[in-house]
Write an enzyme that holds these catalytic residues in place. Structure first.
Site, mmCIF file in Angstrom:
data_model
loop_
_atom_site.group_PDB
_atom_site.id
_atom_site.type_symbol
_atom_site.label_atom_id
_atom_site.label_comp_id
_atom_site.label_asym_id
_atom_site.label_seq_id
_atom_site.Cartn_x
_atom_site.Cartn_y
_atom_site.Cartn_z
ATOM 1 N N LYS A 103 -1.073 -1.671 5.661
ATOM 2 C CA LYS A 103 -1.911 -2.439 4.729
ATOM 3 C C LYS A 103 -3.041 -1.543 4.274
ATOM 4 O O LYS A 103 -3.473 -0.653 5.020
ATOM 5 C CB LYS A 103 -2.498 -3.661 5.433
ATOM 6 C CG LYS A 103 -2.883 -4.780 4.498
ATOM 7 C CD LYS A 103 -1.666 -5.561 4.056
ATOM 8 C CE LYS A 103 -1.987 -6.835 3.352
ATOM 9 N NZ LYS A 103 -0.795 -7.689 3.235
ATOM 10 N N GLY A 215 -1.341 -26.157 -1.919
ATOM 11 C CA GLY A 215 -1.334 -24.927 -2.714
ATOM 12 C C GLY A 215 -0.081 -24.851 -3.561
ATOM 13 O O GLY A 215 1.027 -24.746 -3.027
ATOM 14 N N GLY A 217 0.542 -22.506 -5.916
ATOM 15 C CA GLY A 217 0.519 -21.198 -6.571
ATOM 16 C C GLY A 217 1.924 -20.638 -6.567
ATOM 17 O O GLY A 217 2.913 -21.386 -6.543
ATOM 18 N N ASN A 218 2.055 -19.328 -6.559
ATOM 19 C CA ASN A 218 3.378 -18.713 -6.597
ATOM 20 C C ASN A 218 4.262 -19.225 -5.459
ATOM 21 O O ASN A 218 5.379 -19.696 -5.681
ATOM 22 C CB ASN A 218 3.219 -17.187 -6.537
ATOM 23 C CG ASN A 218 4.552 -16.491 -6.373
ATOM 24 O OD1 ASN A 218 5.035 -16.320 -5.259
ATOM 25 N ND2 ASN A 218 5.178 -16.106 -7.468
#
Ligand code: NAD
Length: 410
Positions: A103, A215, A217-218
């Protein structure tokens, strides 16, 4: 609020106890193998040069090249990328893709940059970390405030520096530049496959199963879309502004259209407005937190009605809530499995780039479907065999795979 890294270490400790690992081995599993910090110049639109700080944490590459996102955000810190890189190691191991965990990110508020400055920053960061990345070393992907365009700039810069023609150093690229079909819906679709796998184990009938999703979202939207198509009843949906509930069921496509024209979900026909907190507590069979971390804590875990919780966000259930779920017999499917569809399709993208192949969306989703099912069955079976809570079983599985690959061998 509990710290996601500490939460992840607690899970790791539980797995380590089950596997009887030494303190030394546990230390090796917690800490990244390498963390790189870079300080690099970027030419701004006014001709001045500004310096930025970036990081790449390479947690573990025993099973394959480091893999994980790059975020551009003012909150990026060394400790955050270290934490998130370890999560990627366990996710890749559970999904059984041949990658380790990585990351990274840059401390920057992208809202203050013009498009040209964002491109300069992306290219400069790619140059700064070019020594430690590469198709067989470390393969970054988009994360918060980075996208396919940023990956294209970074890959292009990497090619210029190294003379390589490979598209496989970054994933999450645009389709026109080596990206994979199916990446957009991958995480939500993968989560839906987990829903199907749980349903098969505990005999849930789609038309009689209600789902609340936090949520849209995507990830949340595609989960809802595929679940609705399969006949499940979506009774509640939410975004950052609020939630809606309908006992009769909601059509996610129509809800999204409504959101586009009205700016929020509030007032959607034949539904009632509820708060985001209440969404978690509605009467439903399956709860899908797909927005934020730490939304389920000891404060609300007792009151959650759902029998199954599918974690699509990273870390939505904190360890205290997890203990309550364990006692109550709630089936909580952990994030390292449920939202691994994204990284699995990133692996497919890398694989296609390495072999110069181009798979159709049907092919990608069918292969993803198979991988999700195999991954689910492995953890589920282990939890039954060893009488382990599902999350612990998946961590045990991940740790075993990293150790089997030779991590603690000389
Ligand atoms: P997104 O930005 O597309 O959507 C997030 C959604 O959450 C939006 O609808 C937003 O309105 C809503 N939201 C924000 N604050 C909220 C709140 N307080 N209450 C309810 N809803 C709220 O993000 P995404 O890509 O869908 O990611 C969602 C989660 O899944 C994140 O935790 C992310 O880290 C995780 N995840 C995403 C992927 C991926 O491939 N996109 C992969 C793995 C994990």
């Amino acid at each position: 609020m509990s710290d996601p890294f500490k939460n992840s270490i607690e899970q790791l400790k539980k797995a380590s106890n089950v596997l009887n690992l030494s303190e030394e081995t546990l230390k090796g599993l917690i800490n990244p193998m390498r963390v790189v910090e870079v300080f690099f110049p970027v030419v701004m639109d006014n001709g001045e040069v500004k310096f930025f700080t970036g990081f790449r944490s390479q947690h573990n590459n025993t099973r394959g090249p480091f893999k994980g996102g790059l975020r551009f955000s003012p909150e990026v810190s060394e400790s955050e990328v270290k934490a998130l890189s370890s999560w990627m190691t366990w996710k890749c191991a559970v999904a059984d893709v041949p990658f380790g965990g990585g990351k990274g990110g840059v401390i920057v508020d992208t809202k203050t940059l013009s498009k040209g400055e964002l491109e300069n920053l992306s290219r400069a960061f790619s140059r700064a970390i070019s020594d430690v990345i590469g198709p067989e070393k470390d393969v970054p992907a988009p994360d918060m405030y980075t996208d396919g365009q940023v990956m294209e700039w970074m890959n292009d810069e990497y090619q210029k520096i190294t003379g390589s023609k490979s598209l496989a150093t970054f994933t999450g690229k645009p389709l026109s530049y080596g990206g994979s079909e199916g990446r957009t819906e991958a995480t939500g679709f993968g989560g839906f496959k987990i829903l199907e796998a749980v349903a098969e184990k505990i005999n849930l009938v789609p038309s009689e199963t209600s789902i609340a999703i936090q949520g849209v979202g995507n990830v949340g939207f595609y989960f809802a879309h595929f679940a609705k198509e399969a006949g499940y009843k979506i009774v509640a949906l939410s975004d950052s502004k609020g939630a809606i509930y309908s006992e009769k069921g909601l059509d996610p496509g129509l809800v999204m259209e409504y959101k586009k024209t009205h700016g929020s979900l509030s007032g959607f026909p034949e539904s009632k407005d509820i708060s985001n907190e209440d969404l978690l507590l509605v009467s439903c069979d399956v709860l899908v937190p797909a927005a934020l971390e730490n939304v389920i804590t000891e404060k609300n875990a007792e009151d959650i009605k759902a029998l199954v919780v599918i974690e699509m966000a990273n870390g939505p259930v904190d360890p205290k809530a997890d203990e309550i779920f364990e006692k109550r017999g709630v089936i909580a499917v952990p994030d390292i499995l449920s939202n691994s569809g994204g990284v699995t399709v990133s692996y497919f993208e890398w694989h296609q780039n390495m072999r110069n192949e181009k798979w159709s969306k049907e092919d990608v989703l069918q292969k993803l479907s198979q991988k999700m099912k195999i991954a689910f069955d492995a953890g589920w079976d282990l939890s039954i065999q060893k009488k382990l809570y599902l999350r612990t079983a998946f961590y045990v599985l991940a740790v075993e795979r990293v150790l089997e690959a030779g991590y603690n061998k000389k």
